[in-house]
Design an enzyme around this catalytic site. Structure first.
Site, PDB file in Angstrom:
ATOM      1  N   ASP A 171      69.516   1.259 -22.632  1.00  0.00           N
ATOM      2  CA  ASP A 171      70.272   2.280 -23.144  1.00  0.00           C
ATOM      3  C   ASP A 171      71.448   1.623 -23.948  1.00  0.00           C
ATOM      4  OD1 ASP A 171      70.400   5.041 -23.839  1.00  0.00           O
ATOM      5  OD2 ASP A 171      71.642   5.507 -22.102  1.00  0.00           O
ATOM      6  N   HIS A 223      62.647   6.919 -29.053  1.00  0.00           N
ATOM      7  CA  HIS A 223      62.648   7.525 -27.599  1.00  0.00           C
ATOM      8  C   HIS A 223      62.064   8.892 -27.676  1.00  0.00           C
ATOM      9  CE1 HIS A 223      64.457  10.026 -24.654  1.00  0.00           C
ATOM     10  NE2 HIS A 223      64.424   9.009 -23.665  1.00  0.00           N
ATOM     11  N   HIS A 228      64.343   6.311 -19.249  1.00  0.00           N
ATOM     12  CA  HIS A 228      65.223   6.586 -20.399  1.00  0.00           C
ATOM     13  C   HIS A 228      65.354   5.272 -21.350  1.00  0.00           C
ATOM     14  CE1 HIS A 228      67.795   8.588 -23.478  1.00  0.00           C
ATOM     15  NE2 HIS A 228      68.656   7.652 -23.301  1.00  0.00           N
ATOM     16  N   HIS A 275      66.930   6.086 -30.594  1.00  0.00           N
ATOM     17  CA  HIS A 275      66.971   7.374 -29.710  1.00  0.00           C
ATOM     18  C   HIS A 275      65.892   8.262 -30.368  1.00  0.00           C
ATOM     19  CE1 HIS A 275      70.129   5.841 -26.950  1.00  0.00           C
ATOM     20  NE2 HIS A 275      69.687   6.992 -26.304  1.00  0.00           N
TER      21      HIS A 275
HETATM   22 ZN   LIG Z   1      70.727   7.198 -24.323  1.00  0.00          ZN
END
Ligand SMILES: [Zn+2]
Length: 363
Positions: free
Chosen positions: A171, A257, A271, A254
């Site tokens: 992340d 993601h 995540h 993201h």
């Molecule tokens: Zn994140």
């Protein structure tokens, strides 16, 4: 356009620092409402009790069920109102902290966050991710206030499962690349302001610390040790990536993601693991050099992050499935709007297809 910088009021990090929780609560009142799930509470209850024993403050613990849903937030908000407290404290992973932030916002009380895993950059942010009862993403709730304090006990972080720490690295790794994309595209932060130079530099420092220390830190966390590398990487994941994404902007990594959450086969991936694949796809879309991609892939592999779709549990995806990911990711109103390159769902699917192939060296 205005530029802005947002942050929590206080960040405290060290091995054993959880024993200061009571002291930090007393800066904001006398009574705390502590939200934690049973597993986290088993691990921390004694230290929390000791930390309050030496202060005039008291606390009431509320059981968090594990899901940050509207219903859970409503229940905790009602219990917090009944308890008549001065501050909300969340202890645990991202979901418990997000619930605590939402409860505090509804009660118009300050909030403190105590992450027990370093799996994402959410503890410092003014955001909560709310889920529907069936577990699907419902909304990202933005709050008017940041946490008053973020208390990070690196001994607790190091003792947690290593996969969470590695996920946090994924992340955090994306932060610098996304802040750079946002900067170059003239994009905005979540507050719709332009990023500051400060936000950009924090993202850069986040990247440097990961580059210099991630491998050693993962090695240490695997044996529950706290070393200077663990301190550096924890700060990169929790503080620098948190400030870096909120003040630098999110972009393709993201967005992709978010698209990957559409794939049922990727459900068990974290995540940060999905963000890592999103980041590799971002660099492919941006036309990064072979050397840059090879370096990043080698880095990911060295700490145990995924480098291929199959590492997320996605094997032999259909073209339709990849196009579904692409359509969600390509939404210009989402984080993709911050990338300097305009990309279509088809281009995203094509980049993911590259990450589905074994690579030239394995042919
Ligand atoms: Zn994140």
């Amino acid at each position: 356009m205005t530029r802005a910088f947002v942050a929590p009021s206080r960040y405290i990090q060290s091995a054993g620092v959880l024993d200061q929780l009571g002291t930090h609560v007393t800066r904001h009142g006398q009574a705390a409402f502590v939200i934690a799930d049973d597993t986290v509470w088993d691990l921390t209850a004694e230290i929390v009790a000791d930390s309050f024993a030496s202060t005039a403050a008291t606390y009431e613990r509320a059981q968090f069920g594990g899901a940050c849903t509207g219903a859970a937030i409503d229940r905790l908000t009602a219990a917090g109102a009944d308890a008549g407290v001065d501050i909300i404290v969340g202890i645990g992973g991202g979901k418990a902290l997000d619930a605590a932030k939402s409860v505090a916002a509804r009660l118009e009380l300050p909030v403190g966050t105590v992450p027990t895993i370093a799996s994402t950059d959410s503890p410092t942010s003014s955001l909560s991710i709310i889920y529907a009862d069936d577990g699907a993403f419902a909304e990202a709730e933005r709050h008017n206030h940041h946490p008053e304090f973020v208390l990070v006990d690196t001994a607790v972080i190091a003792a947690a499962p290593t996969r969470w720490f590695v996920s946090g690295i994924g992340d955090a790794l994306a932060t610098w690349y996304e802040a750079t994309a946002t900067w170059e595209s003239g994009g905005t932060m979540l507050t719709d302001d332009r990023p500051t130079y400060a936000g950009r530099e924090l993202a850069r420092t986040c990247h440097r610390l990961l580059h210099d220390h991630a491998e050693g830190a993962v090695q240490a966390v695997a044996v529950d040790s706290v070393t200077e590398s663990v301190e550096a990487v924890t700060e990169a994941i929790v503080l620098l990536s948190g400030l870096g994404f909120e003040n630098g902007g999110l972009a393709a990594a993201h967005a992709i993601h978010d698209g990957l959450t559409m794939l049922p086969s990727a459900e068990s991936a974290t995540h940060g693991e999905k963000v890592m694949i999103g980041l590799l796809a971002q660099l492919i879309l941006e036309g990064a050099s072979d050397e840059t991609l090879a370096d990043l892939t080698a880095f990911a592999a060295s700490v145990g992050l995924p480098t291929a779709l199959s590492d997320l549990g996605v094997t032999d995806p259909t073209e339709d499935a990849l196009m579904d990911v692409g359509r969600v990711a390509a939404d210009p109103d989402g984080p993709m709007g911050n990338d300097p390159i305009a990309v279509s769902a088809g281009q995203i699917a094509a980049a993911l297809r590259v990450l589905d192939s074994p690579g030239p060296t394995q042919h």
